[in-house]
Design a protein around this motif. Structure first.
Motif, PDB file in Angstrom:
ATOM      1  N   SER A  82       0.861  -1.188   0.000  1.00 19.02           N
ATOM      2  CA  SER A  82       0.000   0.000   0.000  1.00 19.02           C
ATOM      3  C   SER A  82       0.895   1.236   0.000  1.00 19.02           C
ATOM      4  O   SER A  82       2.094   1.146   0.258  1.00 19.02           O
ATOM      5  N   PRO A  83       0.317   2.396  -0.262  1.00 15.10           N
ATOM      6  CA  PRO A  83       1.110   3.632  -0.255  1.00 15.10           C
ATOM      7  C   PRO A  83       1.594   4.040   1.136  1.00 15.10           C
ATOM      8  O   PRO A  83       2.453   4.901   1.259  1.00 15.10           O
ATOM      9  N   ILE A  84       1.053   3.414   2.167  1.00 14.78           N
ATOM     10  CA  ILE A  84       1.473   3.746   3.530  1.00 14.78           C
ATOM     11  C   ILE A  84       2.945   3.410   3.692  1.00 14.78           C
ATOM     12  O   ILE A  84       3.376   2.289   3.447  1.00 14.78           O
ATOM     13  N   PHE A 103      -5.370   1.657  -9.199  1.00 18.09           N
ATOM     14  CA  PHE A 103      -6.573   1.369  -8.419  1.00 18.09           C
ATOM     15  C   PHE A 103      -6.234   0.601  -7.153  1.00 18.09           C
ATOM     16  O   PHE A 103      -6.090  -0.620  -7.173  1.00 18.09           O
ATOM     17  N   MET A 104      -6.092   1.339  -6.045  1.00 18.11           N
ATOM     18  CA  MET A 104      -5.831   0.747  -4.741  1.00 18.11           C
ATOM     19  C   MET A 104      -6.875   1.284  -3.764  1.00 18.11           C
ATOM     20  O   MET A 104      -7.381   2.398  -3.939  1.00 18.11           O
ATOM     21  N   PRO A 105      -7.188   0.513  -2.723  1.00 17.82           N
ATOM     22  CA  PRO A 105      -8.251   0.940  -1.806  1.00 17.82           C
ATOM     23  C   PRO A 105      -7.904   2.149  -0.937  1.00 17.82           C
ATOM     24  O   PRO A 105      -8.780   2.954  -0.636  1.00 17.82           O
ATOM     25  N   THR A 106      -6.662   2.332  -0.540  1.00 12.56           N
ATOM     26  CA  THR A 106      -6.329   3.437   0.364  1.00 12.56           C
ATOM     27  C   THR A 106      -6.253   4.777  -0.349  1.00 12.56           C
ATOM     28  O   THR A 106      -6.782   5.767   0.129  1.00 12.56           O
ATOM     29  N   ILE A 107      -5.571   4.815  -1.472  1.00 13.96           N
ATOM     30  CA  ILE A 107      -5.474   6.023  -2.283  1.00 13.96           C
ATOM     31  C   ILE A 107      -5.123   5.595  -3.700  1.00 13.96           C
ATOM     32  O   ILE A 107      -4.286   4.703  -3.893  1.00 13.96           O
ATOM     33  N   ARG A 108      -5.764   6.204  -4.654  1.00 14.27           N
ATOM     34  CA  ARG A 108      -5.468   5.879  -6.052  1.00 14.27           C
ATOM     35  C   ARG A 108      -4.033   6.279  -6.387  1.00 14.27           C
ATOM     36  O   ARG A 108      -3.511   7.262  -5.869  1.00 14.27           O
ATOM     37  N   GLY A 109      -3.415   5.524  -7.289  1.00 14.60           N
ATOM     38  CA  GLY A 109      -2.043   5.805  -7.690  1.00 14.60           C
ATOM     39  C   GLY A 109      -1.862   7.172  -8.317  1.00 14.60           C
ATOM     40  O   GLY A 109      -0.838   7.833  -8.102  1.00 14.60           O
ATOM     41  N   ASP A 110      -2.866   7.653  -9.077  1.00 16.67           N
ATOM     42  CA  ASP A 110      -2.735   8.977  -9.685  1.00 16.67           C
ATOM     43  C   ASP A 110      -2.791  10.073  -8.627  1.00 16.67           C
ATOM     44  O   ASP A 110      -2.105  11.083  -8.732  1.00 16.67           O
ATOM     45  N   ARG A 111      -3.550   9.870  -7.563  1.00 18.83           N
ATOM     46  CA  ARG A 111      -3.595  10.845  -6.462  1.00 18.83           C
ATOM     47  C   ARG A 111      -2.280  10.839  -5.684  1.00 18.83           C
ATOM     48  O   ARG A 111      -1.794  11.874  -5.263  1.00 18.83           O
TER      49      ARG A 111
END
Length: 171
Positions: A82-84, A103-111
């Motif tokens: 995850s991005p964490i 497309f990830m549940p915590t935050i989208r990759g583009d964000r």
């Protein structure tokens, strides 16, 4: 003879794997990858970077496959589910290229990419947005968020070439 004390500490067990090890990152990200005897020798100009490529994907199967493809091409890899913790990993391991699932549940990759671009310490990053969608669908997103490249998970064979190209690019 004395009996064993009941106060002696229990034998130490091995700690559970960290997320990066989960994806097969048993070697330190800062150490050079082991070369395979079946891999062709590389010329110095095509040598991979010494800094690891950071792979962020919530799918364990996809993350492991991306790591396998990059390692087979000779790149050191660091992986997160995850991005964490991504910022800390980037700074600690001096990653210069990030491959992130859109497309990830915590935050989208583009964000996440947008946050990287706003952070002065992370402005040097080259970011590849990756998704199961077609690259044609991803190209619009690439233009919107200024990604360095996009890649469909269907075309992972193109990933080493993208990373090599971005390795020589200055941000």
């Amino acid at each position: 003879m004395s009996e064993p004390s009941s106060r002696s500490p229990p034998p130490r067990s091995r700690p559970p794997s960290a997320p990066a090890e989960e994806a097969g990152s048993s070697a330190s990200a800062s150490s050079p990858p082991r070369s395979s005897s079946s891999a062709p020798p590389r010329s110095p100009s095509s040598a991979p970077p010494s800094a690891p490529v950071l792979v962020i994907d919530d799918s364990e199967i996809a993350r492991e496959e991306v790591c396998r493809v990059l390692r087979a091409a000779g790149f050191p890899v660091l992986a997160l589910p995850s991005p964490i913790g991504a910022t800390q990993a980037i700074v600690r391991h001096q990653a210069r290229i990030v491959v992130v699932d859109v497309f990830m549940p915590t935050i989208r990759g583009d964000r996440l990419l947008t946050l990287f671009r706003k952070n002065q310490r992370l402005g040097h990053l080259s970011v590849i947005l990756m998704s199961g969608h077609s690259e044609e669908e991803l190209e619009q997103l690439q233009m919107e968020v200024q990604a360095d490249a996009v890649l469909s998970k269907r075309n992972l064979d193109r990933l080493p070439g993208l990373v090599r190209r971005l390795t020589g690019k200055e941000r």
